[in-house]
Design a protein around this motif. Sequence first.
Motif, PDB file in Angstrom:
ATOM      1  N   PRO A   1     -24.185 -13.937  -3.460  1.00 18.97           N
ATOM      2  CA  PRO A   1     -24.776 -15.021  -2.744  1.00 18.97           C
ATOM      3  C   PRO A   1     -25.046 -15.842  -3.882  1.00 18.97           C
ATOM      4  O   PRO A   1     -24.180 -16.731  -3.518  1.00 18.97           O
ATOM      5  CB  PRO A   1     -26.476 -14.949  -2.236  1.00 18.97           C
ATOM      6  N   LEU A   2     -25.190 -15.817  -5.047  1.00 19.22           N
ATOM      7  CA  LEU A   2     -24.975 -16.208  -6.078  1.00 19.22           C
ATOM      8  C   LEU A   2     -23.244 -16.841  -6.361  1.00 19.22           C
ATOM      9  O   LEU A   2     -23.311 -18.094  -6.835  1.00 19.22           O
ATOM     10  CB  LEU A   2     -25.485 -16.250  -7.519  1.00 19.22           C
ATOM     11  N   LEU A   3     -22.829 -16.042  -6.789  1.00 21.82           N
ATOM     12  CA  LEU A   3     -20.900 -15.865  -6.840  1.00 21.82           C
ATOM     13  C   LEU A   3     -20.095 -16.588  -6.276  1.00 21.82           C
ATOM     14  O   LEU A   3     -19.543 -17.348  -6.557  1.00 21.82           O
ATOM     15  CB  LEU A   3     -20.786 -14.586  -7.038  1.00 21.82           C
ATOM     16  N   LEU A   4     -20.468 -16.649  -4.974  1.00 19.63           N
ATOM     17  CA  LEU A   4     -20.240 -17.486  -3.522  1.00 19.63           C
ATOM     18  C   LEU A   4     -20.593 -18.813  -3.913  1.00 19.63           C
ATOM     19  O   LEU A   4     -19.612 -19.508  -3.812  1.00 19.63           O
ATOM     20  CB  LEU A   4     -20.986 -16.328  -2.730  1.00 19.63           C
ATOM     21  N   PHE A   5     -21.778 -19.021  -4.042  1.00 19.02           N
ATOM     22  CA  PHE A   5     -22.551 -20.553  -3.885  1.00 19.02           C
ATOM     23  C   PHE A   5     -21.108 -21.258  -5.371  1.00 19.02           C
ATOM     24  O   PHE A   5     -20.610 -22.098  -5.273  1.00 19.02           O
ATOM     25  CB  PHE A   5     -23.530 -20.440  -5.357  1.00 19.02           C
ATOM     26  N   ALA A   6     -21.597 -20.105  -6.785  1.00 20.33           N
ATOM     27  CA  ALA A   6     -20.300 -20.771  -7.666  1.00 20.33           C
ATOM     28  C   ALA A   6     -19.061 -21.758  -7.873  1.00 20.33           C
ATOM     29  O   ALA A   6     -18.722 -22.012  -8.000  1.00 20.33           O
ATOM     30  CB  ALA A   6     -20.243 -19.887  -8.849  1.00 20.33           C
TER      31      ALA A   6
END
Length: 164
Positions: free
Chosen positions: A28-33
Amino acid sequence: MALTVVLSRIRLFTMPSGGSITPASMLPLLLFAYIYGVGPGLLLGAVYGILDYLFGGWFLNVLQFLFDYPLAFALLGLAGLTRKNPNEKIGLVIGVILGSLGRYAAAVLAGVFFWADGRTGLEAWTYSLAYNGTYMSVECVLCVIIAILIGPRLLKAVRPFKNK
């Protein structure tokens, strides 16, 4: 970030001296970035790193804390570097790998400087590269696989809201 917190609490395997394999909790953090860019990704990752520490992290000193938590998770924001890639699937995969490598680099440095258990020089580097590589490589592969499976549909669904 909430999804990352929940997924990070589900540990498929836990290493004896820290680090674990989760059901792609970094994704989820990777997709947000990837969607919002490096800056917001770095910020959200750093905030998550502090939150992760509060859920039961290790503290030796301030530098160790910074490398193991805010910096390590902030570097997941590097996934945003590939967001303008014309081939979205390739950009997403490369972004996931870059972000994972960023977190791995911070973990390796923390391992060399703070967790080497008396090892020095090349032995400390080899130990840290291998130890952190065991769980981070699996975590990265899980994130890449899931990103390939759901990433493009998820990005298509989220991007219209981003532009409003």
